[in-house]
Write an enzyme that holds these catalytic residues in place. Structure first.
Site, PDB file in Angstrom:
ATOM      1  N   ASP A   1       0.848  -1.193   0.000  1.00 42.62           N
ATOM      2  CA  ASP A   1       0.000   0.000   0.000  1.00 42.62           C
ATOM      3  C   ASP A   1       0.893   1.256   0.000  1.00 42.62           C
ATOM      4  O   ASP A   1       1.833   1.350   0.798  1.00 42.62           O
ATOM      5  CB  ASP A   1      -0.853  -0.050   1.279  1.00 42.62           C
ATOM      6  CG  ASP A   1      -1.984   0.969   1.280  1.00 42.62           C
ATOM      7  OD1 ASP A   1      -2.460   1.334   0.187  1.00 42.62           O
ATOM      8  OD2 ASP A   1      -2.395   1.381   2.382  1.00 42.62           O
ATOM      9  N   HIS A   2       0.611   2.206  -0.875  1.00 40.16           N
ATOM     10  CA  HIS A   2       1.365   3.471  -0.941  1.00 40.16           C
ATOM     11  C   HIS A   2       2.873   3.293  -1.039  1.00 40.16           C
ATOM     12  O   HIS A   2       3.632   3.944  -0.303  1.00 40.16           O
ATOM     13  CB  HIS A   2       1.036   4.369   0.260  1.00 40.16           C
ATOM     14  CG  HIS A   2      -0.376   4.848   0.253  1.00 40.16           C
ATOM     15  ND1 HIS A   2      -0.814   5.844  -0.581  1.00 40.16           N
ATOM     16  CD2 HIS A   2      -1.465   4.435   0.953  1.00 40.16           C
ATOM     17  CE1 HIS A   2      -2.105   6.029  -0.388  1.00 40.16           C
ATOM     18  NE2 HIS A   2      -2.544   5.183   0.522  1.00 40.16           N
TER      19      HIS A   2
ATOM     20  N   ASP B   1       2.797   5.036  -5.363  1.00 42.78           N
ATOM     21  CA  ASP B   1       2.081   6.283  -5.091  1.00 42.78           C
ATOM     22  C   ASP B   1       2.941   7.464  -5.530  1.00 42.78           C
ATOM     23  O   ASP B   1       3.793   7.947  -4.790  1.00 42.78           O
ATOM     24  CB  ASP B   1       1.749   6.368  -3.596  1.00 42.78           C
ATOM     25  CG  ASP B   1       0.982   7.643  -3.259  1.00 42.78           C
ATOM     26  OD1 ASP B   1       0.794   8.490  -4.162  1.00 42.78           O
ATOM     27  OD2 ASP B   1       0.558   7.785  -2.100  1.00 42.78           O
TER      28      ASP B   1
ATOM     29  N   SER C   1     -12.806   4.805   5.075  1.00 42.41           N
ATOM     30  CA  SER C   1     -13.390   4.384   6.360  1.00 42.41           C
ATOM     31  C   SER C   1     -14.625   5.209   6.721  1.00 42.41           C
ATOM     32  O   SER C   1     -14.713   6.397   6.407  1.00 42.41           O
ATOM     33  CB  SER C   1     -12.346   4.494   7.483  1.00 42.41           C
ATOM     34  OG  SER C   1     -11.540   3.333   7.516  1.00 42.41           O
TER      35      SER C   1
ATOM     36  N   THR D   1      -8.508   2.882   9.054  1.00 40.78           N
ATOM     37  CA  THR D   1      -8.960   3.627  10.234  1.00 40.78           C
ATOM     38  C   THR D   1     -10.087   2.933  11.006  1.00 40.78           C
ATOM     39  O   THR D   1     -10.069   2.887  12.240  1.00 40.78           O
ATOM     40  CB  THR D   1      -9.395   5.043   9.793  1.00 40.78           C
ATOM     41  OG1 THR D   1      -8.245   5.710   9.253  1.00 40.78           O
ATOM     42  CG2 THR D   1      -9.949   5.846  10.946  1.00 40.78           C
TER      43      THR D   1
HETATM   44  P1  13P Z   1      -8.792   5.059   5.907  1.00 43.31           P
HETATM   45  O1  13P Z   1      -7.836   5.905   6.676  1.00 43.31           O
HETATM   46  O2  13P Z   1     -10.026   5.809   5.554  1.00 43.31           O
HETATM   47  O3  13P Z   1      -9.099   3.758   6.553  1.00 43.31           O
HETATM   48  O4  13P Z   1      -8.079   4.727   4.490  1.00 43.31           O
HETATM   49  C1  13P Z   1      -7.108   3.721   4.410  1.00 43.31           C
HETATM   50  C2  13P Z   1      -6.333   3.757   3.141  1.00 43.31           C
HETATM   51  O5  13P Z   1      -6.666   4.418   2.173  1.00 43.31           O
HETATM   52  C3  13P Z   1      -5.133   2.901   3.084  1.00 43.31           C
HETATM   53  O6  13P Z   1      -4.458   3.031   1.874  1.00 43.31           O
HETATM   54  O1  G3H Z   2      -3.029   4.915   3.919  1.00 46.55           O
HETATM   55  C1  G3H Z   2      -2.247   4.415   4.716  1.00 46.55           C
HETATM   56  C2  G3H Z   2      -2.673   3.345   5.640  1.00 46.55           C
HETATM   57  O2  G3H Z   2      -3.698   3.766   6.496  1.00 46.55           O
HETATM   58  C3  G3H Z   2      -1.464   2.837   6.371  1.00 46.55           C
HETATM   59  O3  G3H Z   2      -0.995   3.808   7.221  1.00 46.55           O
HETATM   60  O4  G3H Z   2       1.394   4.345   6.719  1.00 46.55           O
HETATM   61  O5  G3H Z   2       0.442   4.575   9.046  1.00 46.55           O
HETATM   62  O6  G3H Z   2       0.864   2.317   8.037  1.00 46.55           O
HETATM   63  P1  G3H Z   2       0.518   3.772   7.792  1.00 46.55           P
HETATM   64 ZN    ZN Z   3      -4.507   4.988   1.066  1.00 44.75          ZN
END
Ligand code: 13P
Ligand code: G3H
Ligand code: ZN
Length: 306
Positions: free
Chosen positions: A81-82, A103, A212, A255
């Protein structure tokens, strides 16, 4: 057996539902998410941030996900993720991930295309799918005005060019959501027209980050046991339903699980002050995360699709 995001999301796009991507950092979240997915007979994406890899360790997280996914008989994807750090992305591609996100949303359009294409070129031969992001997510914590936020939304024509030039398998778009627990000051406002416009121009599945709902019962519960989460607001369930209807195929949730985990952890610690067995309070928090995941799978209509 781990599968790619592409496999899961192409099917979701075709079927008119969305697959949840749930963030993990530890064993409790992995078990809660995968058990709930198995119970719900739902495909699922396990999302791992660079921060999660740093916290728990690459091999530890990958092994736990593999072991927990085994025998569940549902399609599971392991997704970065990201991703921003090319070394981390490279390690994920060669180290067991089936999907990575690059990202480049903070970069200029051309730079974003260049860096995203580079990841597609590296991931393709390894059979790993790639998610790119165009547009900027900004919440109330970023202090941007409504008109400033609109300017950060994904432009449909640019989205079309971005997908064609990069060859990505899915595209994350900015349409009014933001990360974390503080998404809106007043009414929740999502640019549904943009989702439709982008979906009609782009032929890869679309992704909604920052999705979320910020369950007010969970916020209240956490606060009643000593948390101080004031003014938290999320995306209403009806808005998610509409977004999925209009063409969102992957919905990211972190979240909501964090709030539920925190609320039930606090409750357990407070109600059983004599308890020093971590399995008791972590078990209660794990169960709460599982409940969140089951309800999301219903909301995204991925329940029963595995
Ligand atoms: P929320 O913070 O809304 O749960 O989004 C999570 C998210 O986009 C993780 O990549
Ligand atoms: O969008 C990001 C996710 O909520 C993960 O967050 O980088 O704090 O692990 P984090
Ligand atoms: Zn995200």
């Amino acid at each position: 057996m781990l599968v790619t995001n592409k496999a899961l999301l192409d099917a979701a796009r075709q079927g008119g539902y969305a697959v949840g991507a749930f963030n993990i950092n530890n064993m409790e979240f992995i078990q809660a998410i995968l058990s709930s997915a198995a119970e719900s007979r739902s495909p699922v994406i396990i999302a791992v941030s660079e921060g999660a890899l740093k916290y728990a360790g690459f091999d530890t997280l990958v092994s736990m996900v593999r072991v927990e996914a085994e025998g569940k008989n549902i399609p599971v994807s392991l997704h970065l993720d990201h991703g921003k750090d090319m070394d981390v992305i490279e390690r994920c591609i060669s180290g067991g991930f089936t999907s990575v996100m690059i990202d480049g949303s903070h970069l200029s359009f051309d730079e974003n295309i260049a860096v995203t294409k580079e990841v597609v070129d590296r991931a393709g031969p390894a059979g790993v799918s790639v998610e790119g992001e165009l547009g900027r997510l900004a919440g109330i914590e970023d202090n941007v005005s409504v008109s400033e936020q609109d300017a950060l939304f994904t432009d449909p024509d640019e989205a079309k060019i971005f997908v064609e030039r990069t060859g990505i398998d899915s595209l994350a778009i900015a349409v009014g959501t933001s990360h974390g627990a503080y998404k809106f000051k007043g009414e929740a406002r999502l640019a549904f027209d943009r989702i439709s416009a982008i979906a009609s121009l782009v032929d890869v599945p679309l992704v909604l980050h920052g999705a979320s709902g910020v369950n007010q019962e969970h916020v209240k519960l956490a606060n009643s046991f000593g948390a101080e989460i004031a003014g938290a607001r999320g995306v209403p369930d009806e808005a998610i339903t509409e977004a999925v209807k209009l063409g969102i195929s992957k919905v990211n949730i972190d979240t909501d699980m964090r709030i539920a985990f925190t609320a039930y952890l606090r409750k357990s610690l407070d109600e059983k002050k004599e308890n020093i067995d971590p399995r008791k309070y972590l078990g209660a928090a794990r169960e709460a995360v599982g409940e969140v995941v089951r309800s999301k799978m219903k909301l995204f209509r991925s329940e029963g699709k595995a």
